[in-house]
Design a protein around this motif. Sequence first.
Motif, PDB file in Angstrom:
ATOM      1  N   LYS A   1      15.067  -8.035 -13.733  1.00  0.00           N
ATOM      2  CA  LYS A   1      15.173  -8.256 -12.286  1.00  0.00           C
ATOM      3  C   LYS A   1      16.631  -8.275 -11.854  1.00  0.00           C
ATOM      4  O   LYS A   1      16.981  -7.734 -10.801  1.00  0.00           O
ATOM      5  CB  LYS A   1      14.489  -9.562 -11.899  1.00  0.00           C
ATOM      6  CG  LYS A   1      12.988  -9.475 -11.917  1.00  0.00           C
ATOM      7  CD  LYS A   1      12.363 -10.794 -11.522  1.00  0.00           C
ATOM      8  CE  LYS A   1      10.860 -10.721 -11.633  1.00  0.00           C
ATOM      9  NZ  LYS A   1      10.222 -12.005 -11.289  1.00  0.00           N
ATOM     10  N   ALA A   2      17.491  -8.876 -12.667  1.00  0.00           N
ATOM     11  CA  ALA A   2      18.922  -8.889 -12.350  1.00  0.00           C
ATOM     12  C   ALA A   2      19.482  -7.476 -12.369  1.00  0.00           C
ATOM     13  O   ALA A   2      20.279  -7.102 -11.495  1.00  0.00           O
ATOM     14  CB  ALA A   2      19.677  -9.769 -13.335  1.00  0.00           C
TER      15      ALA A   2
ATOM     16  N   THR B   1       9.708 -13.848 -20.704  1.00  0.00           N
ATOM     17  CA  THR B   1      10.190 -14.349 -19.413  1.00  0.00           C
ATOM     18  C   THR B   1      11.675 -14.058 -19.251  1.00  0.00           C
ATOM     19  O   THR B   1      12.112 -13.606 -18.191  1.00  0.00           O
ATOM     20  CB  THR B   1       9.925 -15.864 -19.300  1.00  0.00           C
ATOM     21  OG1 THR B   1       8.525 -16.094 -19.460  1.00  0.00           O
ATOM     22  CG2 THR B   1      10.379 -16.398 -17.959  1.00  0.00           C
ATOM     23  N   GLU B   2      12.445 -14.297 -20.303  1.00  0.00           N
ATOM     24  CA  GLU B   2      13.881 -14.028 -20.257  1.00  0.00           C
ATOM     25  C   GLU B   2      14.155 -12.546 -20.038  1.00  0.00           C
ATOM     26  O   GLU B   2      15.031 -12.172 -19.246  1.00  0.00           O
ATOM     27  CB  GLU B   2      14.527 -14.492 -21.560  1.00  0.00           C
ATOM     28  CG  GLU B   2      16.029 -14.352 -21.584  1.00  0.00           C
ATOM     29  CD  GLU B   2      16.606 -14.845 -22.900  1.00  0.00           C
ATOM     30  OE1 GLU B   2      17.617 -14.260 -23.334  1.00  0.00           O
ATOM     31  OE2 GLU B   2      16.049 -15.789 -23.484  1.00  0.00           O
ATOM     32  N   GLN B   3      13.399 -11.681 -20.716  1.00  0.00           N
ATOM     33  CA  GLN B   3      13.585 -10.240 -20.557  1.00  0.00           C
ATOM     34  C   GLN B   3      13.263  -9.813 -19.126  1.00  0.00           C
ATOM     35  O   GLN B   3      13.977  -9.005 -18.535  1.00  0.00           O
ATOM     36  CB  GLN B   3      12.704  -9.472 -21.550  1.00  0.00           C
ATOM     37  CG  GLN B   3      12.811  -7.974 -21.439  1.00  0.00           C
ATOM     38  CD  GLN B   3      14.185  -7.442 -21.776  1.00  0.00           C
ATOM     39  OE1 GLN B   3      14.918  -8.047 -22.558  1.00  0.00           O
ATOM     40  NE2 GLN B   3      14.543  -6.326 -21.206  1.00  0.00           N
TER      41      GLN B   3
ATOM     42  N   GLU C   1       7.378 -19.238 -28.082  1.00  0.00           N
ATOM     43  CA  GLU C   1       8.676 -18.558 -28.199  1.00  0.00           C
ATOM     44  C   GLU C   1       8.592 -17.126 -27.693  1.00  0.00           C
ATOM     45  O   GLU C   1       9.502 -16.647 -27.011  1.00  0.00           O
ATOM     46  CB  GLU C   1       9.149 -18.570 -29.648  1.00  0.00           C
ATOM     47  CG  GLU C   1       9.572 -19.933 -30.139  1.00  0.00           C
ATOM     48  CD  GLU C   1       9.874 -19.961 -31.624  1.00  0.00           C
ATOM     49  OE1 GLU C   1       9.816 -18.895 -32.283  1.00  0.00           O
ATOM     50  OE2 GLU C   1      10.169 -21.044 -32.134  1.00  0.00           O
ATOM     51  N   ALA C   2       7.501 -16.443 -28.003  1.00  0.00           N
ATOM     52  CA  ALA C   2       7.331 -15.066 -27.529  1.00  0.00           C
ATOM     53  C   ALA C   2       7.241 -15.030 -26.005  1.00  0.00           C
ATOM     54  O   ALA C   2       7.827 -14.153 -25.364  1.00  0.00           O
ATOM     55  CB  ALA C   2       6.083 -14.443 -28.157  1.00  0.00           C
ATOM     56  N   GLU C   3       6.531 -15.972 -25.423  1.00  0.00           N
ATOM     57  CA  GLU C   3       6.419 -16.036 -23.965  1.00  0.00           C
ATOM     58  C   GLU C   3       7.785 -16.300 -23.333  1.00  0.00           C
ATOM     59  O   GLU C   3       8.133 -15.706 -22.312  1.00  0.00           O
ATOM     60  CB  GLU C   3       5.424 -17.121 -23.560  1.00  0.00           C
ATOM     61  CG  GLU C   3       5.240 -17.241 -22.064  1.00  0.00           C
ATOM     62  CD  GLU C   3       4.676 -15.985 -21.431  1.00  0.00           C
ATOM     63  OE1 GLU C   3       5.025 -15.717 -20.258  1.00  0.00           O
ATOM     64  OE2 GLU C   3       3.923 -15.259 -22.095  1.00  0.00           O
ATOM     65  N   ALA C   4       8.581 -17.169 -23.961  1.00  0.00           N
ATOM     66  CA  ALA C   4       9.920 -17.456 -23.442  1.00  0.00           C
ATOM     67  C   ALA C   4      10.795 -16.207 -23.497  1.00  0.00           C
ATOM     68  O   ALA C   4      11.549 -15.916 -22.564  1.00  0.00           O
ATOM     69  CB  ALA C   4      10.561 -18.583 -24.238  1.00  0.00           C
TER      70      ALA C   4
END
Length: 61
Positions: free
Chosen positions: A28-29, A21-23, A15-18
Amino acid sequence: MTRPLSPEAQRALAEAEARRTEQLQREKALEAEREKESGGPKHREPTRFGDWERKGITYDF
């Protein structure tokens, strides 16, 4: 001598890795949007986590 991680610990790490990745995708956006912006900040957006961050100090309005 390392003990294997419990299923709960493995799930928490996943969950922390997800979240990381989302952050990174959000950052990047924001970077892509900033390239179109003139006069914006030169580095990361100062409002990354909902707080205003400047020179390592976080302000919560």
